[in-house]
Design a protein around this motif. Structure first.
Motif, mmCIF file in Angstrom:
data_model
loop_
_atom_site.group_PDB
_atom_site.id
_atom_site.type_symbol
_atom_site.label_atom_id
_atom_site.label_comp_id
_atom_site.label_asym_id
_atom_site.label_seq_id
_atom_site.Cartn_x
_atom_site.Cartn_y
_atom_site.Cartn_z
ATOM 1 N N TRP A 7 -13.662 -86.515 -1.164
ATOM 2 C CA TRP A 7 -14.927 -87.021 -1.257
ATOM 3 C C TRP A 7 -14.661 -88.523 -1.035
ATOM 4 C CZ3 TRP A 7 -18.900 -83.859 -2.174
ATOM 5 C CH2 TRP A 7 -18.842 -82.532 -2.681
ATOM 6 N N GLY A 8 -15.149 -89.185 0.004
ATOM 7 C CA GLY A 8 -14.833 -90.501 0.030
ATOM 8 C C GLY A 8 -16.298 -91.320 0.534
ATOM 9 N N LYS A 9 -16.335 -92.608 0.183
ATOM 10 C CA LYS A 9 -17.349 -93.463 0.351
ATOM 11 C C LYS A 9 -16.783 -94.653 1.277
ATOM 12 C CE LYS A 9 -21.723 -95.500 -1.110
ATOM 13 N NZ LYS A 9 -22.685 -95.049 -0.918
ATOM 14 N N TYR A 65 1.040 -84.491 2.573
ATOM 15 C CA TYR A 65 0.633 -85.798 1.550
ATOM 16 C C TYR A 65 1.701 -86.770 1.858
ATOM 17 C CZ TYR A 65 0.639 -88.629 -2.570
ATOM 18 O OH TYR A 65 0.510 -89.710 -3.327
ATOM 19 N N ASP A 66 2.912 -86.124 1.991
ATOM 20 C CA ASP A 66 4.166 -87.054 2.244
ATOM 21 C C ASP A 66 4.483 -87.669 3.600
ATOM 22 O OD1 ASP A 66 4.649 -86.963 -0.578
ATOM 23 O OD2 ASP A 66 6.046 -85.061 -0.245
ATOM 24 N N ASP A 67 3.592 -87.045 4.639
ATOM 25 C CA ASP A 67 3.602 -87.670 6.214
ATOM 26 C C ASP A 67 3.526 -88.993 6.148
ATOM 27 O OD1 ASP A 67 3.705 -86.944 9.056
ATOM 28 O OD2 ASP A 67 2.028 -88.350 8.724
ATOM 29 N N PRO A 68 4.622 -89.826 6.872
ATOM 30 C CA PRO A 68 4.588 -91.436 6.620
ATOM 31 C C PRO A 68 3.341 -91.867 7.309
ATOM 32 C CG PRO A 68 6.576 -90.262 7.507
ATOM 33 C CD PRO A 68 5.715 -89.301 7.204
ATOM 34 N N GLU A 69 2.878 -91.437 8.475
ATOM 35 C CA GLU A 69 1.633 -92.070 9.137
ATOM 36 C C GLU A 69 0.381 -91.676 8.067
ATOM 37 O OE1 GLU A 69 -0.902 -91.756 13.163
ATOM 38 O OE2 GLU A 69 1.085 -91.052 13.067
ATOM 39 N N HIS A 70 0.388 -90.707 7.456
ATOM 40 C CA HIS A 70 -0.784 -90.201 6.484
ATOM 41 C C HIS A 70 -0.689 -91.117 5.281
ATOM 42 C CE1 HIS A 70 -2.771 -87.596 3.214
ATOM 43 N NE2 HIS A 70 -3.613 -87.849 4.148
ATOM 44 N N ARG A 71 0.710 -91.617 4.818
ATOM 45 C CA ARG A 71 0.669 -92.481 3.943
ATOM 46 C C ARG A 71 -0.171 -93.855 4.027
ATOM 47 N NH1 ARG A 71 2.017 -90.694 -1.287
ATOM 48 N NH2 ARG A 71 3.211 -92.539 -1.413
ATOM 49 N N ALA A 72 0.478 -94.042 5.444
ATOM 50 C CA ALA A 72 -0.070 -95.432 5.677
ATOM 51 C C ALA A 72 -1.587 -95.537 5.887
ATOM 52 C CB ALA A 72 0.564 -95.640 7.048
ATOM 53 N N LEU A 76 -4.110 -98.028 3.654
ATOM 54 C CA LEU A 76 -5.208 -98.778 4.187
ATOM 55 C C LEU A 76 -6.355 -98.327 3.717
ATOM 56 C CD1 LEU A 76 -5.984 -100.685 6.636
ATOM 57 C CD2 LEU A 76 -6.152 -98.909 7.925
ATOM 58 N N GLY A 77 -6.509 -97.135 3.428
ATOM 59 C CA GLY A 77 -7.838 -96.530 2.830
ATOM 60 C C GLY A 77 -8.173 -97.236 1.657
ATOM 61 N N ARG A 78 -7.270 -96.942 0.783
ATOM 62 C CA ARG A 78 -7.341 -97.540 -0.586
ATOM 63 C C ARG A 78 -7.646 -98.935 -0.842
ATOM 64 N NH1 ARG A 78 -5.236 -94.482 -4.848
ATOM 65 N NH2 ARG A 78 -4.313 -96.671 -5.990
ATOM 66 N N ARG A 79 -6.691 -99.645 0.203
ATOM 67 C CA ARG A 79 -6.897 -101.148 0.240
ATOM 68 C C ARG A 79 -8.118 -101.726 0.948
ATOM 69 N NH1 ARG A 79 -2.101 -103.302 3.618
ATOM 70 N NH2 ARG A 79 -3.788 -103.505 5.309
ATOM 71 N N GLU A 83 -14.747 -97.462 -0.443
ATOM 72 C CA GLU A 83 -15.387 -97.998 -1.596
ATOM 73 C C GLU A 83 -14.871 -97.175 -2.920
ATOM 74 O OE1 GLU A 83 -19.832 -98.189 -2.356
ATOM 75 O OE2 GLU A 83 -19.397 -99.438 -0.747
ATOM 76 N N ASP A 84 -14.802 -95.998 -2.792
ATOM 77 C CA ASP A 84 -14.440 -95.089 -3.757
ATOM 78 C C ASP A 84 -13.971 -93.465 -3.001
ATOM 79 O OD1 ASP A 84 -13.959 -94.317 -6.371
ATOM 80 O OD2 ASP A 84 -16.020 -93.792 -6.672
ATOM 81 N N TYR A 85 -13.338 -92.891 -3.891
ATOM 82 C CA TYR A 85 -12.949 -91.409 -3.654
ATOM 83 C C TYR A 85 -12.566 -90.619 -4.428
ATOM 84 C CZ TYR A 85 -7.782 -92.830 -3.411
ATOM 85 O OH TYR A 85 -6.644 -93.053 -3.836
#
Length: 126
Positions: A7-9, A65-72, A76-79, A83-85
């Motif tokens: 769930w993400g905004k 979850y551990d995939d490097p591109e997904h982690r990047a 970016l999503g968190r940073r 807004e929230d997830y």
């Protein structure tokens, strides 16, 4: 099977083609992962998005979850992007379709269903 509910905004400044391109890339990458089953994305009326990802095993979901591109992208999503997830990981115990269901309505179930239809047809049009 394991299911991730995401769930993400998205922040207003990221509601654009760049964000859509990142999402498309993540779908391409996830769908190439071993054990990937499906991904569904929905817009929720409160302004959030819901992504539902299915993997055959917990280990295969962990590999995503551990995939490097997904982690990047997560970084970016968190940073910047989100807004929230909220993320919820579920173990799917059972799934069936109308065709594969073993549901057998009783006479009382049929009568109750008929009552719902009769009530709808008797209600004045709005």
């Amino acid at each position: 099977m394991y299911v991730a509910l995401f769930w993400g905004k998205v922040r207003p400044e990221w509601q654009n083609d760049d964000c859509a391109a990142i999402g498309g890339r993540m779908f391409e990458r996830a769908s190439a992962m071993p054990g990937f089953v499906a991904l569904h994305k929905l817009d929720v009326p409160d302004g959030r998005e819901l992504a539902v990802a299915y993997f055959e095993t917990e280990e295969q979901m962990r590999a995503w979850y551990d995939d490097p591109e997904h982690r990047a992208v997560e970084t970016l999503g968190r940073r910047e992007i989100l807004e929230d997830y909220t993320i919820e990981i579920l173990e799917l115990k059972r799934a069936y379709t109308k065709a594969s269901s073993t549901f057998a309505p009783t006479v009382a179930d049929e009568r109750a269903a008929d009552g719902i239809v009769a009530g709808l047809r008797a209600a004045p049009a709005s």
